[in-house]
Design an enzyme around this catalytic site. Structure first.
Site, PDB file in Angstrom:
ATOM      1  N   ASP A   1      32.307  20.408  21.222  1.00 64.30           N
ATOM      2  CA  ASP A   1      32.673  21.804  21.424  1.00 64.30           C
ATOM      3  C   ASP A   1      32.877  21.962  22.932  1.00 64.30           C
ATOM      4  O   ASP A   1      32.446  21.111  23.715  1.00 64.30           O
ATOM      5  CB  ASP A   1      31.542  22.702  20.925  1.00 64.30           C
ATOM      6  CG  ASP A   1      31.788  24.170  21.210  1.00 64.30           C
ATOM      7  OD1 ASP A   1      32.914  24.638  20.973  1.00 64.30           O
ATOM      8  OD2 ASP A   1      30.855  24.830  21.704  1.00 64.30           O
TER       9      ASP A   1
ATOM     10  N   ASP B   1      29.215  26.292  15.255  1.00 64.33           N
ATOM     11  CA  ASP B   1      29.237  24.826  15.208  1.00 64.33           C
ATOM     12  C   ASP B   1      28.375  24.268  14.080  1.00 64.33           C
ATOM     13  O   ASP B   1      28.395  23.061  13.828  1.00 64.33           O
ATOM     14  CB  ASP B   1      28.725  24.236  16.532  1.00 64.33           C
ATOM     15  CG  ASP B   1      29.623  24.579  17.708  1.00 64.33           C
ATOM     16  OD1 ASP B   1      30.839  24.692  17.494  1.00 64.33           O
ATOM     17  OD2 ASP B   1      29.104  24.742  18.815  1.00 64.33           O
TER      18      ASP B   1
ATOM     19  N   ASP C   1      26.704  23.677  20.268  1.00 65.95           N
ATOM     20  CA  ASP C   1      25.515  24.491  20.535  1.00 65.95           C
ATOM     21  C   ASP C   1      25.553  25.869  19.916  1.00 65.95           C
ATOM     22  O   ASP C   1      24.591  26.618  20.020  1.00 65.95           O
ATOM     23  CB  ASP C   1      25.317  24.656  22.048  1.00 65.95           C
ATOM     24  CG  ASP C   1      26.376  25.586  22.651  1.00 65.95           C
ATOM     25  OD1 ASP C   1      27.525  25.589  22.143  1.00 65.95           O
ATOM     26  OD2 ASP C   1      26.055  26.307  23.614  1.00 65.95           O
TER      27      ASP C   1
ATOM     28  N   CYS D   1       0.833  -1.206   0.000  1.00 71.03           N
ATOM     29  CA  CYS D   1       0.000   0.000   0.000  1.00 71.03           C
ATOM     30  C   CYS D   1       0.866   1.253   0.000  1.00 71.03           C
ATOM     31  O   CYS D   1       0.581   2.228  -0.700  1.00 71.03           O
ATOM     32  CB  CYS D   1      -0.921   0.005   1.211  1.00 71.03           C
ATOM     33  SG  CYS D   1      -2.144  -1.324   1.231  1.00 71.03           S
TER      34      CYS D   1
END
Length: 847
Positions: A534, A742, A738, A52
């Site tokens: 980081d 980055d 963050d 389907c």
């Protein structure tokens, strides 16, 4: 989760999700609008197997107006971008329903939405004048309309009460629209299954029960069986015919429905022919077997109903939107209180939350104090203290005190709906391993049809030459074996092997504060070979404080100029310096056009002088006598230069996240290499990595975004030889950061992980979003990935083993054991349930 005063040391989940919403949804909608294209989400009813989904996908891909298509069998959903200049949404829906026999309904994604009951006919209301702020009106049924509106232009209560020529009322609360199609499909299959059972039981009684005078009444009993079997074949099995034929004609897909049509039709037609011989008093030696065709259809329907119900319950069990409460107490302007439906919230509202009640939507506490349980959204088990000024999250539970809260986000656009949208995004993506399952399922039915023909021919030859049966008897025997092979084989388990697990895994992860934004991340996270962090805001809390400062020329208003330059920057270093200067009572000097330089600092101009503030490397001040002492003590040096001359230097310090040490240690125990890339000064970076026992060879400081990207490229280009067997493989690199600087590294890595509290650009590049400020989410992501892949491997193994032995049993390969044709319909149930169960059991696996 941090509590009390420490709660101010993190960006709240609600702020983070608001940023995601802006970046991921609104920007995309704007771009689509400008290009004459529209993002469309359709709820599909009637999908039962992987065939389907293939049919749905192929049908939509034939339309030149449709691009960026995503489909999901488990969610019963299709999502795509539509060129409205070529075709309308209604045109697409009509084409789909005509060529596939599916029922389609559009799920709104344009602004807020309300279902309203109107006094007149819904179609007339949708064609009439629309109040200000209304985007679209669609008729749901004869009396109900669905209104999409801009909540910033018109509030929900104002929309219901005003602006209509006739009175309008809020319709009863309906289920989550993303689950509604599945629920309707389950109900429909349930009713058809019940009808099939009711019609089949008398046929079985007439066929199998030792009834009195059975031989004398054989024609009468056979006539009743014929009538009932015909009703089953027309009413219950009838819808299989157009679906199978349209799939073959329009989508060129041979799906499971075709196997059902071929087998049940063969059994029914042969029984009708046998009945004709009985009426003419020339009965065949085999008699009729109406019980075979009816029981076959009934057992297939029972299998489909249970499988559909299990899938639906699995999706509902991890539906984040179910955390949304339906009513709350509104605080009116005069201080009175009124209970209202949360759908009627509008901007500017104030509401009250009593103890042990869910927070209805995101907001800011105006008065009161309490502890809030946010575990259902962030995975953090400890209650969070909330008081005046604190942010509260929709779906969290107020444990003790009474809170008065000002709404900041309406229910259709709050934390719950945003996280749910991200989770749904992952459910609609398909990992690379799904391509294997799709490929197998595509060839499965043609192979089974070929095997059926071979089985028929072999048993026909055996019956005539070995068993010395007549031609009719040998043919009947061959037909029964062929029918059994057709029905007992089932590609549904193969098709569900991956998506069933992905759907449950994304829900399980989100409950623990980890949001997968792509299924690929689930597929490969468990194989991670390198984790790159980081530093600031990732390994550390990102809440820097000024430990020491020196102003070299106070007379020129150094601090005022610096504050004017950095006060609008959101970088953690700039925020720390801004807070420090303001605490000293410094007033900012207006600086013309301050500009952020990613990975370096901020620059601007004042009365012809060039102002720059940032890291010492960018400013060329690393060896300055005033900077060196700051660096030697392991502080982050933040320098301010006027026309290239050092005017001030600040030493900043940051604290490690509470779980940084344990997370890094666990990664290293698993033989996963840990790296740190930071734009910070070398002394500050080395001080942190030394505490975490990260090898100096894996540490880089003063990195630009391009250098971070290059480092990750270097890791990806190497061959991983770690592990007990020293098996060479392509490394899987996970980058966790963050900041805006980055974003490139997040996109370059195999898996990009965004830490809670970061920027929009970083989130848009990430594959995984951690909803709480905890590095342990990385371990959770890997654990969910590992458990999921184990379940998928089991599903594939089970599908192979089941189909192999089922087909052999059905074909008569074993002398003393075979599957009777009337019970072959149980095959779908037996094959699919373990696959569904393997996915659902993920909810109770310890992560």
């Amino acid at each position: 989760m941090l509590t009390g005063n420490c709660a101010t040391k993190r960006t709240t989940v609600i702020e983070k999700v608001a940023e995601i919403k802006t970046d991921v949804v609104h920007t995309t909608d704007t771009e689509l609008g400008l290009s004459g294209k529209e993002h469309v989400v359709l709820s599909i009813s009637g999908m039962t197997c992987t065939g389907c989904e293939t049919k749905l996908s192929r049908t939509l891909k034939t339309l030149p107006s449709v691009t960026k298509l995503k489909t999901s069998l488990v969610l019963s959903r299709a999502e795509f971008v539509l060129d409205v200049g070529l075709q309308s949404v209604d045109g697409v829906i009509r084409h789909l329903e005509r060529t596939t026999e599916f029922k389609c309904e559009r799920i709104t994604n344009r602004g807020s939405s309300l279902d309203l009951v109107c006094a007149g006919y819904a179609e007339e209301v949708s064609k009439g004048d629309w109040p200000s702020g209304v985007i679209e009106i669609r008729a749901v049924d004869k009396k109900t309309v669905r209104v999409d509106f801009d909540a910033e232009v018109v509030g929900a209560r104002d929309l219901v009460q005003n602006g209509w020529p006739h009175p309008m009322e809020l319709a009863p609360l309906s289920v989550d629209p993303t689950l509604d199609a599945g629920a309707r499909h389950v109900r429909h299959v349930g009713y058809m299954t019940l009808l099939s059972i009711v019609l089949t039981i008398p046929v079985l009684v007439l066929s199998w029960a030792p009834l009195p005078n059975k031989e004398q009444k054989e024609i009468r009993f056979a006539t009743v069986s014929l009538v009932l079997a015909t009703l089953v074949q027309v009413i219950v099995a009838g819808p299989f015919y157009p679906k199978a034929l349209k799939a073959l004609i329009f989508s060129r897909v041979i799906e499971m429905d075709l196997l059902i049509v071929l087998s049940t039709t063969a059994a029914y037609v042969f029984s009708v022919v046998a009945f004709g011989y009985l009426v003419t008093h020339q009965p065949l030696s085999t008699g009729q077997f109406f019980e075979t065709s009816t029981l076959l259809v009934t057992l297939i329907m029972v299998g489909r109903f249970i499988a559909a119900l299990a899938r639906q319950k699995a999706v509902e069990s991890i539906s984040i939107r179910s955390l949304q409460t339906s009513s709350t107490t509104l605080v009116l302007a005069n201080g009175d209180e009124a209970d209202i439906d949360t759908r009627l919230f509008q901007y500017g509202d104030v509401f009250k939350v009593s103890p042990e009640c869910r927070i209805p939507t995101d907001g800011t506490v105006l008065s009161g104090a309490s502890e809030i349980d946010e575990s259902m959204l962030t995975g953090e088990s400890r209650p969070v203290v909330k008081s005046k000024g604190s942010q509260v999250i929709a779906g969290s539970i107020n444990r003790s005190g009474v809170l008065t809260v000002k709404l900041t986000r309406i229910p259709g656009d709050n934390t719950i709906s945003t996280i749910a949208s991200m989770v749904d995004e992952a459910k609609l993506t398909k990992p690379k391993i799904q391509a294997i399952a799709d490929q197998v399922a595509t060839y499965f039915v043609p192979v089974v049809v070929s095997l059926t023909i071979i089985v028929f021919c072999i048993w026909l030859a055996i019956g005539i030459t070995v068993q010395k049966k007549s031609g009719s008897e040998a043919t009947i025997q061959s037909i029964t074996y062929a029918i059994t092979v057709l029905i007992v084989s089932c590609p549904c388990a193969i098709g569900l092997a991956v998506p069933m697990v992905i759907v449950v895994a994304t829900g399980v992860a989100s409950e623990k504060g980890v949001v997968f934004r792509s299924a690929d991340a689930i597929e490969i996270a468990w194989k991670t070979s390198d984790v790159v962090f980081d530093k600031t805001g990732t390994l550390t809390q990102g809440k820097l404080s000024v430990a020491e400062s020196e102003s070299l020329n106070p007379s020129v208003g150094t601090k005022a100029l610096l504050l004017g330059l950095v006060k609008d920057s959101k970088h953690p270093v700039s925020v720390a310096v801004t807070t420090h200067l303001k605490s000293q009572g410094v007033s900012a000097t207006a600086i013309s056009t301050p500009k952020n330089v990613v990975g370096k600092g901020v620059e601007g101009a004042f009365v012809g002088r060039t102002l720059r503030a940032g890291n010492s490397t960018w400013l060329g001040l690393t060896d300055h006598p005033s900077v060196q002492p700051v660096l030697s003590r392991g502080y982050t040096a933040f320098c301010f230069a006027i026309n290239g001359e050092l005017a001030a230097v600040f030493g900043l310090q940051d604290a490690l996240r509470e779980d940084a040490l344990t997370t890094v240690a666990k990664l290293q125990e698993r033989n996963i290499a840990v790296h740190v890339l930071s734009g910070d000064d070398d002394g500050a970076v080395r001080a942190v990595t030394a505490r975490l026992s990260i090898p100096s060879a894996n540490v880089r400081s003063r990195c630009t975004p391009a250098e971070k990207q290059a480092y990750i490229k270097g890791l990806l280009s190497t061959i991983d030889t770690r592990g007990s067997k020293k098996k060479q493989s392509q490394p899987i690199v996970m980058f966790c950061g963050d900041g805006t600087n980055d974003a490139v590294a997040l996109a370059q890595a195999s898996i990009g992980v965004h830490m809670s509290g970061g920027t929009d650009v970083a989130k848009s590049a990430a594959d995984i979003v951690l909803m709480r400020p905890s590095l342990a989410g990385i371990l959770v992501a890997m654990a969910v990935s590992r458990k999921s892949m184990h379940r998928i491997a089991f599903n594939f193994g089970w599908s192979f083993v089941y189909n192999l032995f089922a087909i052999l049993l059905a074909a008569g390969a074993f002398v003393h054991a075979r599957i009777p044709p009337e019970f072959a319909g149980l095959g779908e149930l037996v094959s699919v349930l373990p696959v569904v169960a393997a996915g659902i059991l993920l909810k109770w696996v310890k992560i």
